[in-house]
Design a protein around this motif. Structure first.
Motif, PDB file in Angstrom:
ATOM      1  N   SER A   1       0.812  -1.211   0.000  1.00 63.87           N
ATOM      2  CA  SER A   1       0.000   0.000   0.000  1.00 63.87           C
ATOM      3  C   SER A   1       0.848   1.265   0.000  1.00 63.87           C
ATOM      4  CB  SER A   1      -0.942   0.018   1.209  1.00 63.87           C
ATOM      5  OG  SER A   1      -0.192   0.030   2.412  1.00 63.87           O
TER       6      SER A   1
ATOM      7  N   THR B   1       4.484   3.346  -1.652  1.00 63.18           N
ATOM      8  CA  THR B   1       5.586   3.461  -2.602  1.00 63.18           C
ATOM      9  C   THR B   1       6.612   4.416  -2.023  1.00 63.18           C
ATOM     10  OG1 THR B   1       4.103   3.135  -4.490  1.00 63.18           O
ATOM     11  CG2 THR B   1       6.253   4.117  -4.950  1.00 63.18           C
TER      12      THR B   1
ATOM     13  N   ALA C   1       3.627  12.223  -7.758  1.00 63.17           N
ATOM     14  CA  ALA C   1       2.645  12.260  -8.847  1.00 63.17           C
ATOM     15  C   ALA C   1       2.677  10.980  -9.684  1.00 63.17           C
ATOM     16  CB  ALA C   1       2.902  13.477  -9.735  1.00 63.17           C
ATOM     17  N   ALA C   2       3.814  10.292  -9.689  1.00 66.01           N
ATOM     18  CA  ALA C   2       3.941   9.054 -10.462  1.00 66.01           C
ATOM     19  C   ALA C   2       3.518   7.823  -9.667  1.00 66.01           C
ATOM     20  CB  ALA C   2       5.383   8.882 -10.939  1.00 66.01           C
ATOM     21  N   ALA C   3       3.267   7.976  -8.380  1.00 66.76           N
ATOM     22  CA  ALA C   3       2.866   6.845  -7.532  1.00 66.76           C
ATOM     23  C   ALA C   3       1.350   6.659  -7.578  1.00 66.76           C
ATOM     24  CB  ALA C   3       3.336   7.078  -6.099  1.00 66.76           C
ATOM     25  N   HIS C   4       0.912   5.446  -7.261  1.00 64.97           N
ATOM     26  CA  HIS C   4      -0.524   5.148  -7.296  1.00 64.97           C
ATOM     27  C   HIS C   4      -1.017   4.474  -6.016  1.00 64.97           C
ATOM     28  CE1 HIS C   4      -0.563   6.241 -11.528  1.00 64.97           C
ATOM     29  NE2 HIS C   4       0.477   5.450 -11.713  1.00 64.97           N
ATOM     30  N   THR C   5      -0.147   4.279  -5.047  1.00 63.70           N
ATOM     31  CA  THR C   5      -0.529   3.627  -3.800  1.00 63.70           C
ATOM     32  C   THR C   5      -1.161   4.636  -2.836  1.00 63.70           C
ATOM     33  OG1 THR C   5       1.762   3.976  -3.103  1.00 63.70           O
ATOM     34  CG2 THR C   5       1.178   1.779  -3.917  1.00 63.70           C
TER      35      THR C   5
ATOM     36  N   ARG D   1      -1.080   9.797   0.160  1.00 64.84           N
ATOM     37  CA  ARG D   1      -0.801  10.425  -1.138  1.00 64.84           C
ATOM     38  C   ARG D   1      -1.851  11.475  -1.496  1.00 64.84           C
ATOM     39  NH1 ARG D   1      -2.424   9.191  -6.191  1.00 64.84           N
ATOM     40  NH2 ARG D   1      -3.396   7.260  -5.457  1.00 64.84           N
ATOM     41  N   GLU D   2      -3.105  11.187  -1.244  1.00 65.70           N
ATOM     42  CA  GLU D   2      -4.165  12.138  -1.600  1.00 65.70           C
ATOM     43  C   GLU D   2      -4.072  13.402  -0.750  1.00 65.70           C
ATOM     44  OE1 GLU D   2      -7.969  10.277  -1.484  1.00 65.70           O
ATOM     45  OE2 GLU D   2      -7.620   9.094  -3.314  1.00 65.70           O
TER      46      GLU D   2
END
Length: 293
Positions: free
Chosen positions: A5, A7, A73-77, A161-162
């Motif tokens: 979960s 990065t 910005a390149a992460a998605h976790t 991240r959000e």
């Protein structure tokens, strides 16, 4: 909560000497890494790729905070872990940080217990952005357990991240220095706690990310002086006065007479950075990045 979960975002600049150990520690924790390389001239990119990291190769040095913004910005976790290249996470550190994030849902950022080569636990006792009553002289008392702190070190930060994106990430006007203090301040102002997680440990080389040189000392102190002026003005704090620049000028001259190039360069950088800030020059323009955020 599984390590999948999160990065890790590692910004490298001439960091080939320390990067492999950093990435090996992340791999042992099962954490994928994005290495954002700031146009290094050494083997940083090749070593990062060889260790299995995703490499984002900047064509120019974007600075610490801006490069981290690119990586996040390149992460998605759901979580990102900001990690300095000279930092090595201890066994179980990521699991402990993620468990604390669940335990403290009001936490905006969480940091491990950061141990320096001397064995000292690093805690930040003072900051330009801290209320006066929280600024302390000398070292802080190391918490015996988890604790809310006014500031956390940017050497290692677990962040949703959000939430990072919602707050605008690191201030893109800053090239180097005070970007972590500024983010901590904005996190607190938005009502989020900053949590020191005692059960997570990391070892930090403190300044070993790049090899020292008089030129780098000058550049670092230039940005430290510029960023101090910028942050003071951003938060309507007392701005640095000319007396400090005169003191630094005297020290630069004195160390020059003693043929101490490193210390001469450091104090000369402070003078130049403060002068540039007073004249309205931006850190981005100084680095050839323009003024666009």
């Amino acid at each position: 909560m599984p390590a999948a979960s999160v990065t890790a975002i590692v910004v490298s600049y001439e960091s080939a000497q320390v990067l492999p150990a950093c990435l090996d520690a992340l791999a042992r924790e099962g954490v994928p890494a994005i290495v954002v390389d700031n146009a290094s001239g050494d083997d940083s990119r090749r070593l990062a790729a060889a260790k299995g990291a995703r490499v984002i190769a900047n064509t120019r040095n974007e600075g610490y905070g801006r490069a981290n913004n690119i990586g996040v910005a390149a992460a998605h976790t759901p979580y990102v872990l900001i990690v300095n290249p000279d930092l090595e996470l201890g066994a179980g550190a990521v699991e402990a940080l993620l468990a604390a994030a669940v335990r403290y849902p009001d936490a905006g950022m969480l940091a491990p217990r950061i141990v320096e080569p001397s064995g000292r636990v690093f805690l930040q006792p003072r900051s330009l952005l801290s209320p006066g009553h929280l600024n302390r002289s000398g070292a802080m008392v190391v918490p015996q357990g988890d604790a809310c702190l006014p500031f956390l070190s940017g050497a290692c930060l677990l962040i949703r991240r959000e939430l990072f994106a919602a707050l605008g990430g690191f201030d893109p006007a800053i090239f180097l220095f005070y970007e972590d203090d500024d983010l901590c301040r904005r996190m607190r102002d938005a009502g989020h706690a900053l949590v020191h997680v005692d059960g997570a440990e990391a070892r930090h080389g403190r300044g070993r990310s790049t090899a020292p040189s008089p030129q780098r000392r000058f550049k670092a102190r230039w940005h430290l002086a510029w960023s101090e002026g910028y942050i003071a003005r951003k938060y309507a704090l007392p701005e640095p006065g000319p007396i400090r620049s005169l003191e630094n000028l005297g020290k630069a001259i004195g160390y020059g007479l003693l043929f101490n190039r490193e210390k001469m360069s450091a104090h000369a950088g402070s003078v130049a950075g403060a002068r540039a800030w007073r004249r309205g020059e931006t850190a981005l323009a100084h680095e050839g990045l323009g003024d666009a955020a």
